[in-house]
Design a protein around this motif. Structure first.
Motif, short mmCIF file in Angstrom:
data_model
loop_
_atom_site.label_atom_id
_atom_site.label_comp_id
_atom_site.label_asym_id
_atom_site.label_seq_id
_atom_site.Cartn_x
_atom_site.Cartn_y
_atom_site.Cartn_z
N GLY A 1 3.55 -7.44 -2.98
CA GLY A 1 4.52 -7.19 -1.92
C GLY A 1 4.06 -7.56 -0.52
O GLY A 1 4.75 -7.27 0.45
N ARG A 2 2.91 -8.21 -0.40
CA ARG A 2 2.35 -8.55 0.91
C ARG A 2 2.25 -10.06 1.08
O ARG A 2 1.92 -10.78 0.14
N LYS B 1 -7.88 -12.02 -2.52
CA LYS B 1 -8.67 -11.49 -3.65
C LYS B 1 -8.83 -9.98 -3.54
O LYS B 1 -8.76 -9.27 -4.54
N LEU B 2 -9.02 -9.49 -2.33
CA LEU B 2 -9.15 -8.05 -2.12
C LEU B 2 -7.86 -7.33 -2.51
O LEU B 2 -7.88 -6.34 -3.23
N TRP B 3 -6.70 -7.82 -2.02
CA TRP B 3 -5.42 -7.18 -2.34
C TRP B 3 -5.12 -7.24 -3.84
O TRP B 3 -4.57 -6.29 -4.40
N LEU B 4 -5.49 -8.34 -4.51
CA LEU B 4 -5.30 -8.43 -5.97
C LEU B 4 -6.14 -7.36 -6.68
O LEU B 4 -5.65 -6.67 -7.58
N ALA B 5 -7.40 -7.22 -6.26
CA ALA B 5 -8.27 -6.23 -6.89
C ALA B 5 -7.76 -4.81 -6.64
O ALA B 5 -7.73 -3.98 -7.57
N LEU B 6 -7.34 -4.51 -5.42
CA LEU B 6 -6.83 -3.18 -5.11
C LEU B 6 -5.55 -2.86 -5.89
O LEU B 6 -5.37 -1.73 -6.36
N GLY C 1 -3.39 0.32 -10.54
CA GLY C 1 -2.51 0.29 -11.71
C GLY C 1 -1.20 -0.42 -11.49
O GLY C 1 -0.25 -0.24 -12.26
N ARG C 2 -1.10 -1.26 -10.47
CA ARG C 2 0.14 -1.97 -10.18
C ARG C 2 0.14 -3.38 -10.75
O ARG C 2 1.06 -4.15 -10.50
N GLY C 3 -0.89 -3.76 -11.47
CA GLY C 3 -0.94 -5.09 -12.06
C GLY C 3 -1.31 -6.14 -11.04
O GLY C 3 -1.89 -5.84 -10.00
N ASP C 4 -0.93 -7.37 -11.33
CA ASP C 4 -1.30 -8.47 -10.44
C ASP C 4 -0.10 -9.35 -10.09
O ASP C 4 -0.18 -10.56 -10.10
N LEU D 1 13.52 -12.24 -3.27
CA LEU D 1 13.34 -12.83 -4.59
C LEU D 1 11.98 -12.48 -5.17
O LEU D 1 11.86 -12.07 -6.33
N LEU D 2 10.93 -12.61 -4.37
CA LEU D 2 9.58 -12.30 -4.85
C LEU D 2 9.43 -10.83 -5.20
O LEU D 2 8.86 -10.49 -6.24
N ASN D 3 9.92 -9.95 -4.35
CA ASN D 3 9.82 -8.53 -4.64
C ASN D 3 10.65 -8.15 -5.87
O ASN D 3 10.24 -7.32 -6.66
N GLY D 4 11.79 -8.79 -6.05
CA GLY D 4 12.60 -8.54 -7.24
C GLY D 4 11.92 -9.02 -8.50
O GLY D 4 12.01 -8.40 -9.56
N ALA D 5 11.22 -10.15 -8.42
CA ALA D 5 10.51 -10.68 -9.58
C ALA D 5 9.38 -9.75 -10.00
O ALA D 5 9.08 -9.62 -11.19
N ALA D 6 8.75 -9.07 -9.05
CA ALA D 6 7.68 -8.14 -9.38
C ALA D 6 8.23 -6.93 -10.13
O ALA D 6 7.59 -6.39 -11.01
N VAL D 7 9.44 -6.50 -9.78
CA VAL D 7 10.06 -5.35 -10.42
C VAL D 7 10.55 -5.73 -11.81
O VAL D 7 10.41 -4.98 -12.76
#
Length: 149
Positions: free
Chosen positions: A66-67, A76-81, A86-89, A121-127
């Protein structure tokens, strides 16, 4: 596949069709929020007899959890966090381009006008990976975007 890797480049050094002839950082507006994006200038190696090579201006960034992120290290930091939380990637690499001259102005205008739809669109795809688009080409019931420099 890794989203952020030294293998992921606009143009490889041995590309026979394109060369990257410049890179920089630009400021834009996406969904009403200021964002930092990376810029690149590309030149084609091919063209007709007597023709000028095609030149493109490319802006690119990552969308991670979402960022909006333009830095590889922060990405890489945000992906790891996100994984640790538990929010996946949920992530994407975003590229927009325009022909030169005047590419930066075209891209700035495009992001300012279409950025809200891109973020939605990107935020909807994550959901919902199996995203259903609404009549205007935007996801139905997508959450509001958040931004990080």
């Amino acid at each position: 596949r890794k989203l952020i890797s030294s293998e992921n480049q606009l143009v490889k050094s041995d590309d026979k069709a394109w060369a990257q002839v410049g890179r920089d950082v630009r400021q834009g507006t996406l969904a009403g929020q200021p964002v930092t994006v990376r810029g690149g200038s590309l030149r084609s190696h091919v063209g007709g007899v007597g023709a000028e090579p095609l030149r493109l201006r490319v802006w690119h960034w990552y969308w991670i959890d979402g960022r909006v992120v333009s830095s590889d290290a922060l990405g890489k930091l945000w992906l790891a966090l996100a994984r640790l939380a538990g929010r996946g990637d949920a992530s994407a690499a975003i590229f927009v381009y325009a022909t030169e001259p005047g590419g930066d102005a075209v891209l700035a205008d495009y992001l300012a006008s279409a950025g809200g739809g891109i973020a939605t669109l990107l935020n909807g795809a994550a959901v919902s990976p199996a995203l259903t688009l609404g009549a205007a080409g935007t996801p139905n019931n997508a959450p509001a975007p958040t931004f990080t420099k």
